[in-house]
Design a protein around this motif. Structure first.
Motif, PDB file in Angstrom:
ATOM      1  N   THR A  13      10.307  -0.527  -1.724  1.00 18.82           N
ATOM      2  CA  THR A  13      10.250  -1.700  -0.856  1.00 18.82           C
ATOM      3  C   THR A  13       9.355  -1.444   0.343  1.00 18.82           C
ATOM      4  O   THR A  13       8.554  -2.299   0.739  1.00 18.82           O
ATOM      5  N   GLU A  14       9.483  -0.250   0.919  1.00 16.09           N
ATOM      6  CA  GLU A  14       8.681   0.115   2.085  1.00 16.09           C
ATOM      7  C   GLU A  14       7.198   0.100   1.740  1.00 16.09           C
ATOM      8  O   GLU A  14       6.357  -0.404   2.500  1.00 16.09           O
ATOM      9  N   SER A  15       6.850   0.629   0.573  1.00 18.54           N
ATOM     10  CA  SER A  15       5.453   0.700   0.174  1.00 18.54           C
ATOM     11  C   SER A  15       4.874  -0.678  -0.129  1.00 18.54           C
ATOM     12  O   SER A  15       3.786  -1.027   0.340  1.00 18.54           O
ATOM     13  N   LEU A  16       5.598  -1.484  -0.901  1.00 19.49           N
ATOM     14  CA  LEU A  16       5.055  -2.758  -1.356  1.00 19.49           C
ATOM     15  C   LEU A  16       4.980  -3.809  -0.262  1.00 19.49           C
ATOM     16  O   LEU A  16       4.354  -4.854  -0.459  1.00 19.49           O
ATOM     17  N   ARG A  17       5.581  -3.529   0.903  1.00 20.24           N
ATOM     18  CA  ARG A  17       5.434  -4.488   2.001  1.00 20.24           C
ATOM     19  C   ARG A  17       4.178  -4.207   2.838  1.00 20.24           C
ATOM     20  O   ARG A  17       3.844  -4.963   3.731  1.00 20.24           O
ATOM     21  N   GLN A  18       3.468  -3.103   2.519  1.00 23.46           N
ATOM     22  CA  GLN A  18       2.236  -2.809   3.249  1.00 23.46           C
ATOM     23  C   GLN A  18       1.157  -3.814   2.844  1.00 23.46           C
ATOM     24  O   GLN A  18       1.008  -4.136   1.661  1.00 23.46           O
ATOM     25  N   VAL A  69       8.080  -1.587  15.139  1.00 21.44           N
ATOM     26  CA  VAL A  69       9.376  -1.880  14.521  1.00 21.44           C
ATOM     27  C   VAL A  69       9.309  -3.212  13.784  1.00 21.44           C
ATOM     28  O   VAL A  69       9.791  -3.340  12.646  1.00 21.44           O
ATOM     29  N   LEU A  70       8.717  -4.214  14.395  1.00 27.30           N
ATOM     30  CA  LEU A  70       8.589  -5.520  13.745  1.00 27.30           C
ATOM     31  C   LEU A  70       7.734  -5.425  12.481  1.00 27.30           C
ATOM     32  O   LEU A  70       8.024  -6.080  11.470  1.00 27.30           O
ATOM     33  N   GLU A  71       6.693  -4.593  12.526  1.00 26.46           N
ATOM     34  CA  GLU A  71       5.868  -4.380  11.334  1.00 26.46           C
ATOM     35  C   GLU A  71       6.682  -3.734  10.227  1.00 26.46           C
ATOM     36  O   GLU A  71       6.633  -4.160   9.066  1.00 26.46           O
ATOM     37  N   VAL A  72       7.412  -2.684  10.575  1.00 24.44           N
ATOM     38  CA  VAL A  72       8.200  -1.950   9.594  1.00 24.44           C
ATOM     39  C   VAL A  72       9.264  -2.849   8.980  1.00 24.44           C
ATOM     40  O   VAL A  72       9.584  -2.739   7.786  1.00 24.44           O
ATOM     41  N   GLN A  73       9.787  -3.767   9.774  1.00 23.06           N
ATOM     42  CA  GLN A  73      10.792  -4.703   9.268  1.00 23.06           C
ATOM     43  C   GLN A  73      10.175  -5.841   8.465  1.00 23.06           C
ATOM     44  O   GLN A  73      10.884  -6.683   7.936  1.00 23.06           O
TER      45      GLN A  73
END
Length: 235
Positions: A180-185, A59-63
């Motif tokens: 946003t989800e993709s570019l935070r990887q 969860v912390l990673e996803v956030q």
């Protein structure tokens, strides 16, 4: 029957672990670059399974609050583990993201194909401008979010399909979430820029099949996000 006496929702165990880890980070004064205790240690100290700890860390990673390095532990990427997005909102996003990604692939591969057939010199300039902006954002330490948005908007415009553009506009909020989800990887923004360049080159060369294939490859990379490997119902 009144909803007032309906069963009360109980927090999942990993959510309780999550709050304890947040509290620990604050009390210990952890900052960007600091390492959290190992999962095994956290599980022992909290008296829970490692699976529950692992769920909390995901969860912390996803956030976008921590980064887990293979064999090297989990590190803060911000000065706090406090999140602006509640877990339940993450759960909702996890449920709808696969449909959003399917729709993006169906629409945007066709848009890239049409763009390669119909693009004008103005369209090419818009694509190049978006690529330059994304490269500049990356050089400044950003994720290239605005450049990414402008690039996909330029591809849509270059397709010159009013109806497909309406479909994309109707999905704008969901597309923003997936972007946003993709570019935070970790490591994703430079890879995304490279893939955008390949798409733009195929459009510039008036090669519809290559443009469509390059867009499909890009969107399947977009779909490789930590959120989709997380099962909110576990533990």
């Amino acid at each position: 029957m009144s909803d007032a006496l309906s069963p009360m929702a109980r927090p999942r165990l990993y959510e309780q672990v999550l709050e304890r880890v947040r509290a620990y980070a604050a009390e210990a004064g952890l900052r960007t670059g600091d390492r959290l205790p190992a999962e095994r240690e956290l599980a022992q100290r909290l008296g829970v399974s490692r699976a529950s700890v692992k769920q909390a860390i995901v969860v912390l990673e996803v956030q976008g609050l921590v980064e887990t390095r293979h064999g090297g532990g989990t590190y803060l990427v911000r000065d706090t583990l406090d999140a602006t997005e509640p877990v339940e909102r993450l759960v909702d996003r996890r449920r709808r993201l696969p449909d959003v990604l399917d729709a993006r692939e169906a629409l945007e591969t066709k848009l890239a194909e049409l763009a390669a057939m119909r693009r004008t010199e103005d369209d090419l300039r818009a694509l190049e401008s978006a690529l330059e902006l994304m490269a500049s954002e990356l050089a400044d330490g950003g994720a290239g979010v605005e450049g990414d948005r402008r690039f996909h908007a330029a591809v849509t415009a270059a397709a010159h399909s009013a109806l497909l553009a309406e479909f994309m506009d109707a999905m704008a909020d969901q597309i923003t979430e997936s972007r946003t989800e993709s570019l935070r990887q970790p490591g994703r923004p430079p890879r995304s820029l490279e893939q955008h360049i390949a798409i733009a080159e195929a459009i510039r060369d008036c090669n519809p099949a290559t443009a469509s294939a390059a867009m499909r490859q890009h969107l399947r990379t977009v779909a490789e996000v930590r959120l989709l490997s997380w099962d909110p119902e576990d533990t």
